[in-house]
Design a protein around this motif. Structure first.
Motif, mmCIF file in Angstrom:
data_model
loop_
_atom_site.group_PDB
_atom_site.id
_atom_site.type_symbol
_atom_site.label_atom_id
_atom_site.label_comp_id
_atom_site.label_asym_id
_atom_site.label_seq_id
_atom_site.Cartn_x
_atom_site.Cartn_y
_atom_site.Cartn_z
ATOM 1 N N LYS A 8 0.825 -1.202 0.000
ATOM 2 C CA LYS A 8 0.000 0.000 0.000
ATOM 3 C C LYS A 8 0.859 1.252 0.000
ATOM 4 O O LYS A 8 1.938 1.280 0.591
ATOM 5 N N LEU A 9 0.351 2.281 -0.622
ATOM 6 C CA LEU A 9 1.016 3.572 -0.582
ATOM 7 C C LEU A 9 0.575 4.316 0.667
ATOM 8 O O LEU A 9 -0.583 4.233 1.070
ATOM 9 N N LYS A 10 1.476 5.015 1.278
ATOM 10 C CA LYS A 10 1.124 5.806 2.452
ATOM 11 C C LYS A 10 0.367 7.050 2.006
ATOM 12 O O LYS A 10 0.719 7.657 0.999
ATOM 13 N N PRO A 11 -0.679 7.424 2.743
ATOM 14 C CA PRO A 11 -1.407 8.636 2.368
ATOM 15 C C PRO A 11 -0.548 9.868 2.607
ATOM 16 O O PRO A 11 0.309 9.882 3.490
ATOM 17 N N LEU A 12 -0.772 10.875 1.797
ATOM 18 C CA LEU A 12 -0.029 12.116 1.968
ATOM 19 C C LEU A 12 -0.452 12.790 3.267
ATOM 20 O O LEU A 12 -1.620 12.749 3.646
ATOM 21 N N LYS A 13 0.493 13.392 3.946
ATOM 22 C CA LYS A 13 0.175 14.067 5.205
ATOM 23 C C LYS A 13 -0.582 15.351 4.915
ATOM 24 O O LYS A 13 -0.223 16.118 4.030
ATOM 25 N N GLN A 14 -1.644 15.561 5.680
ATOM 26 C CA GLN A 14 -2.434 16.774 5.537
ATOM 27 C C GLN A 14 -1.768 17.899 6.327
ATOM 28 O O GLN A 14 -1.267 17.672 7.426
ATOM 29 N N PRO A 15 -1.751 19.093 5.780
ATOM 30 C CA PRO A 15 -1.176 20.200 6.551
ATOM 31 C C PRO A 15 -2.036 20.492 7.771
ATOM 32 O O PRO A 15 -3.259 20.339 7.726
ATOM 33 N N LYS A 16 -1.406 20.860 8.855
ATOM 34 C CA LYS A 16 -2.151 21.156 10.081
ATOM 35 C C LYS A 16 -2.999 22.398 9.853
ATOM 36 O O LYS A 16 -2.527 23.405 9.333
ATOM 37 N N SER A 17 -4.257 22.304 10.253
ATOM 38 C CA SER A 17 -5.155 23.434 10.054
ATOM 39 C C SER A 17 -4.892 24.487 11.130
ATOM 40 O O SER A 17 -4.606 24.171 12.279
ATOM 41 N N ASP A 18 -5.009 25.723 10.729
ATOM 42 C CA ASP A 18 -4.799 26.818 11.675
ATOM 43 C C ASP A 18 -6.005 26.920 12.593
ATOM 44 O O ASP A 18 -7.107 26.509 12.248
ATOM 45 N N LYS A 19 -5.792 27.472 13.761
ATOM 46 C CA LYS A 19 -6.898 27.695 14.693
ATOM 47 C C LYS A 19 -7.845 28.710 14.072
ATOM 48 O O LYS A 19 -7.423 29.740 13.556
#
Length: 64
Positions: A8-19
């Motif tokens: 399996k391919l690893k999912p791309l990391k999502q950028p952390k959402s700002d507050k």
């Protein structure tokens, strides 16, 4: 055929959402929702303690 991409391919990391910044109207709505959820939870707890409703429902006669 030795490939590094096996499995399996690893999912791309999502950028952390700002507050998010909320204004007073948003904060009031959030507070109101929390209070409603709390009230519903208390009502459910009360209802579960009492048991079923008072009515006996449909009764079957012994005749065939």
């Amino acid at each position: 055929m030795s490939s590094k991409q096996g499995g399996k391919l690893k999912p791309l990391k999502q950028p952390k959402s700002d507050k998010k910044e909320y204004d007073e109207a948003d904060l009031a709505n959030i507070q109101k929702k929390k209070e409603e959820e709390k009230a519903l939870k208390e009502l459910r707890a009360k209802a579960s303690q009492k048991g079923g409703f008072g009515g006996a429902g449909l009764k079957k006669s012994g005749k065939k």
